[in-house]
Scaffold this motif. Structure first.
Motif, PDB file in Angstrom:
ATOM      1  N   GLU A  41      40.043   0.246 -22.668  1.00  0.00           N
ATOM      2  CA  GLU A  41      41.433   0.123 -22.208  1.00  0.00           C
ATOM      3  C   GLU A  41      41.990  -1.269 -22.513  1.00  0.00           C
ATOM      4  OE1 GLU A  41      41.696   3.067 -18.356  1.00  0.00           O
ATOM      5  OE2 GLU A  41      40.439   1.257 -18.181  1.00  0.00           O
ATOM      6  N   ILE A  42      41.177  -2.276 -22.298  1.00  0.00           N
ATOM      7  CA  ILE A  42      41.608  -3.648 -22.584  1.00  0.00           C
ATOM      8  C   ILE A  42      41.835  -3.823 -24.084  1.00  0.00           C
ATOM      9  CG2 ILE A  42      40.893  -6.075 -22.554  1.00  0.00           C
ATOM     10  CD1 ILE A  42      39.517  -5.418 -19.838  1.00  0.00           C
ATOM     11  N   ALA A  43      40.958  -3.266 -24.894  1.00  0.00           N
ATOM     12  CA  ALA A  43      41.102  -3.359 -26.345  1.00  0.00           C
ATOM     13  C   ALA A  43      42.398  -2.679 -26.805  1.00  0.00           C
ATOM     14  CB  ALA A  43      39.895  -2.742 -27.044  1.00  0.00           C
ATOM     15  N   GLU A  44      42.721  -1.518 -26.212  1.00  0.00           N
ATOM     16  CA  GLU A  44      43.958  -0.813 -26.559  1.00  0.00           C
ATOM     17  C   GLU A  44      45.184  -1.635 -26.171  1.00  0.00           C
ATOM     18  OE1 GLU A  44      43.608   3.020 -24.680  1.00  0.00           O
ATOM     19  OE2 GLU A  44      42.008   3.653 -26.049  1.00  0.00           O
ATOM     20  N   MET A  45      45.132  -2.256 -25.008  1.00  0.00           N
ATOM     21  CA  MET A  45      46.242  -3.107 -24.587  1.00  0.00           C
ATOM     22  C   MET A  45      46.376  -4.305 -25.528  1.00  0.00           C
ATOM     23  SD  MET A  45      46.247  -3.044 -20.403  1.00  0.00           S
ATOM     24  CE  MET A  45      44.517  -2.815 -19.987  1.00  0.00           C
ATOM     25  N   ASP A  46      45.243  -4.892 -25.910  1.00  0.00           N
ATOM     26  CA  ASP A  46      45.264  -6.038 -26.814  1.00  0.00           C
ATOM     27  C   ASP A  46      45.861  -5.678 -28.175  1.00  0.00           C
ATOM     28  OD1 ASP A  46      44.206  -7.767 -24.936  1.00  0.00           O
ATOM     29  OD2 ASP A  46      42.151  -7.651 -25.718  1.00  0.00           O
ATOM     30  N   VAL A  47      45.526  -4.498 -28.680  1.00  0.00           N
ATOM     31  CA  VAL A  47      46.071  -4.058 -29.972  1.00  0.00           C
ATOM     32  C   VAL A  47      47.592  -3.949 -29.884  1.00  0.00           C
ATOM     33  CG1 VAL A  47      46.232  -2.078 -31.552  1.00  0.00           C
ATOM     34  CG2 VAL A  47      43.992  -2.911 -30.816  1.00  0.00           C
ATOM     35  N   PHE A  48      48.077  -3.328 -28.815  1.00  0.00           N
ATOM     36  CA  PHE A  48      49.521  -3.207 -28.643  1.00  0.00           C
ATOM     37  C   PHE A  48      50.166  -4.586 -28.525  1.00  0.00           C
ATOM     38  CE2 PHE A  48      53.352  -3.133 -26.116  1.00  0.00           C
ATOM     39  CZ  PHE A  48      54.125  -2.233 -26.820  1.00  0.00           C
ATOM     40  N   LEU A  49      49.588  -5.464 -27.709  1.00  0.00           N
ATOM     41  CA  LEU A  49      50.162  -6.798 -27.512  1.00  0.00           C
ATOM     42  C   LEU A  49      50.203  -7.595 -28.818  1.00  0.00           C
ATOM     43  CD1 LEU A  49      48.653  -7.861 -24.074  1.00  0.00           C
ATOM     44  CD2 LEU A  49      51.025  -7.232 -24.580  1.00  0.00           C
ATOM     45  N   GLU A  50      49.173  -7.465 -29.630  1.00  0.00           N
ATOM     46  CA  GLU A  50      49.175  -8.176 -30.914  1.00  0.00           C
ATOM     47  C   GLU A  50      50.293  -7.661 -31.808  1.00  0.00           C
ATOM     48  OE1 GLU A  50      46.313  -9.361 -34.634  1.00  0.00           O
ATOM     49  OE2 GLU A  50      45.430  -8.931 -32.688  1.00  0.00           O
ATOM     50  N   GLU A  51      50.435  -6.338 -31.871  1.00  0.00           N
ATOM     51  CA  GLU A  51      51.507  -5.752 -32.680  1.00  0.00           C
ATOM     52  C   GLU A  51      52.861  -6.169 -32.128  1.00  0.00           C
ATOM     53  OE1 GLU A  51      53.735  -3.034 -31.576  1.00  0.00           O
ATOM     54  OE2 GLU A  51      54.779  -3.220 -33.464  1.00  0.00           O
ATOM     55  N   TYR A  52      53.006  -6.123 -30.820  1.00  0.00           N
ATOM     56  CA  TYR A  52      54.267  -6.461 -30.160  1.00  0.00           C
ATOM     57  C   TYR A  52      54.651  -7.913 -30.435  1.00  0.00           C
ATOM     58  CZ  TYR A  52      57.695  -6.976 -26.390  1.00  0.00           C
ATOM     59  OH  TYR A  52      58.841  -7.231 -25.673  1.00  0.00           O
ATOM     60  N   THR A  53      53.713  -8.829 -30.238  1.00  0.00           N
ATOM     61  CA  THR A  53      54.033 -10.250 -30.392  1.00  0.00           C
ATOM     62  C   THR A  53      54.198 -10.655 -31.849  1.00  0.00           C
ATOM     63  OG1 THR A  53      51.689 -10.841 -30.257  1.00  0.00           O
ATOM     64  CG2 THR A  53      52.961 -10.944 -28.213  1.00  0.00           C
ATOM     65  N   ASN A  54      53.602  -9.932 -32.766  1.00  0.00           N
ATOM     66  CA  ASN A  54      53.722 -10.270 -34.186  1.00  0.00           C
ATOM     67  C   ASN A  54      54.871  -9.553 -34.877  1.00  0.00           C
ATOM     68  OD1 ASN A  54      51.568 -12.094 -34.211  1.00  0.00           O
ATOM     69  ND2 ASN A  54      50.094 -10.452 -34.500  1.00  0.00           N
ATOM     70  N   SER A  55      55.562  -8.700 -34.161  1.00  0.00           N
ATOM     71  CA  SER A  55      56.683  -7.965 -34.736  1.00  0.00           C
ATOM     72  C   SER A  55      57.800  -8.946 -35.101  1.00  0.00           C
ATOM     73  CB  SER A  55      57.203  -6.926 -33.742  1.00  0.00           C
ATOM     74  OG  SER A  55      58.314  -6.249 -34.268  1.00  0.00           O
ATOM     75  N   GLN A  56      58.395  -8.732 -36.249  1.00  0.00           N
ATOM     76  CA  GLN A  56      59.469  -9.599 -36.712  1.00  0.00           C
ATOM     77  C   GLN A  56      60.812  -9.241 -36.075  1.00  0.00           C
ATOM     78  OE1 GLN A  56      58.901 -12.298 -38.765  1.00  0.00           O
ATOM     79  NE2 GLN A  56      56.792 -11.737 -38.339  1.00  0.00           N
ATOM     80  N   THR A  57      60.900  -8.051 -35.480  1.00  0.00           N
ATOM     81  CA  THR A  57      62.148  -7.608 -34.859  1.00  0.00           C
ATOM     82  C   THR A  57      61.860  -7.021 -33.484  1.00  0.00           C
ATOM     83  OG1 THR A  57      62.023  -5.365 -35.747  1.00  0.00           O
ATOM     84  CG2 THR A  57      63.135  -7.019 -37.112  1.00  0.00           C
ATOM     85  N   VAL A  58      62.918  -6.832 -32.736  1.00  0.00           N
ATOM     86  CA  VAL A  58      62.841  -6.150 -31.446  1.00  0.00           C
ATOM     87  C   VAL A  58      63.608  -4.841 -31.623  1.00  0.00           C
ATOM     88  CG1 VAL A  58      63.419  -6.254 -28.990  1.00  0.00           C
ATOM     89  CG2 VAL A  58      62.710  -8.335 -30.205  1.00  0.00           C
ATOM     90  N   PRO A  59      62.894  -3.712 -31.753  1.00  0.00           N
ATOM     91  CA  PRO A  59      63.572  -2.445 -32.020  1.00  0.00           C
ATOM     92  C   PRO A  59      64.705  -2.119 -31.051  1.00  0.00           C
ATOM     93  CG  PRO A  59      61.217  -2.182 -32.352  1.00  0.00           C
ATOM     94  CD  PRO A  59      61.436  -3.553 -31.760  1.00  0.00           C
ATOM     95  N   LEU A  60      64.560  -2.467 -29.787  1.00  0.00           N
ATOM     96  CA  LEU A  60      65.628  -2.209 -28.825  1.00  0.00           C
ATOM     97  C   LEU A  60      66.883  -2.984 -29.202  1.00  0.00           C
ATOM     98  CD1 LEU A  60      66.760  -0.923 -26.269  1.00  0.00           C
ATOM     99  CD2 LEU A  60      65.684  -2.775 -24.968  1.00  0.00           C
ATOM    100  N   ASN A  61      66.731  -4.240 -29.559  1.00  0.00           N
ATOM    101  CA  ASN A  61      67.891  -5.039 -29.979  1.00  0.00           C
ATOM    102  C   ASN A  61      68.509  -4.476 -31.248  1.00  0.00           C
ATOM    103  OD1 ASN A  61      67.557  -6.780 -27.839  1.00  0.00           O
ATOM    104  ND2 ASN A  61      66.562  -8.370 -29.029  1.00  0.00           N
ATOM    105  N   ASP A  62      67.662  -4.079 -32.194  1.00  0.00           N
ATOM    106  CA  ASP A  62      68.163  -3.501 -33.444  1.00  0.00           C
ATOM    107  C   ASP A  62      68.984  -2.248 -33.164  1.00  0.00           C
ATOM    108  OD1 ASP A  62      66.818  -5.523 -34.751  1.00  0.00           O
ATOM    109  OD2 ASP A  62      65.165  -4.236 -35.422  1.00  0.00           O
ATOM    110  N   ALA A  63      68.470  -1.373 -32.300  1.00  0.00           N
ATOM    111  CA  ALA A  63      69.171  -0.130 -31.968  1.00  0.00           C
ATOM    112  C   ALA A  63      70.480  -0.421 -31.246  1.00  0.00           C
ATOM    113  CB  ALA A  63      68.275   0.770 -31.117  1.00  0.00           C
TER     114      ALA A  63
END
Length: 120
Positions: free
Chosen positions: A87-109
């Protein structure tokens, strides 16, 4: 609601990045962000903006997942909950993707919907 979310994000950032971060303050502000995001999801968009609203909902759901993980980390820090290594590994994967994203999809939408209405 988007203005409220912007205010909630600011309050969260102030609590989260404070020199003397308080887990209870982070929890409170994260919960407020989730509440506002849920309110945004619940909005019924006019037919002309329905396609944009789907993107807003998707972006809001992504943000909720982030704040849920923050809340889980707060609960772990307080010793109120434990998670498996998986569970921690899954959360870490999401957090890495989230923090490394170049955009914020909500803002874009949101910006795309505003442009459609001629308000950008």
């Amino acid at each position: 609601k988007y203005t409220q979310l912007s205010n909630d994000w600011t309050a969260f950032d102030e609590a989260y990045y404070s020199e003397d971060t308080n887990v209870d303050d982070v929890t409170t502000t994260a919960e407020k962000c989730i509440s506002t995001l849920e309110a945004i999801i619940a909005i019924e968009a006019p037919a002309t903006l329905a396609a944009y609203h789907d993107d807003v909902v998707s972006g809001a759901q992504r943000e909720i997942k982030y704040y849920d993980i923050v809340l889980n980390a707060c609960l772990m820090a307080k010793g109120e909950v434990e998670f498996s290594e998986q569970e921690i590994a899954e959360m870490d994967v999401f957090l890495e993707e989230y923090t490394n994203s170049q955009t914020v999809p909500l803002n874009d939408a949101f910006n795309a919907a505003m442009a459609e209405m001629g308000l950008s």
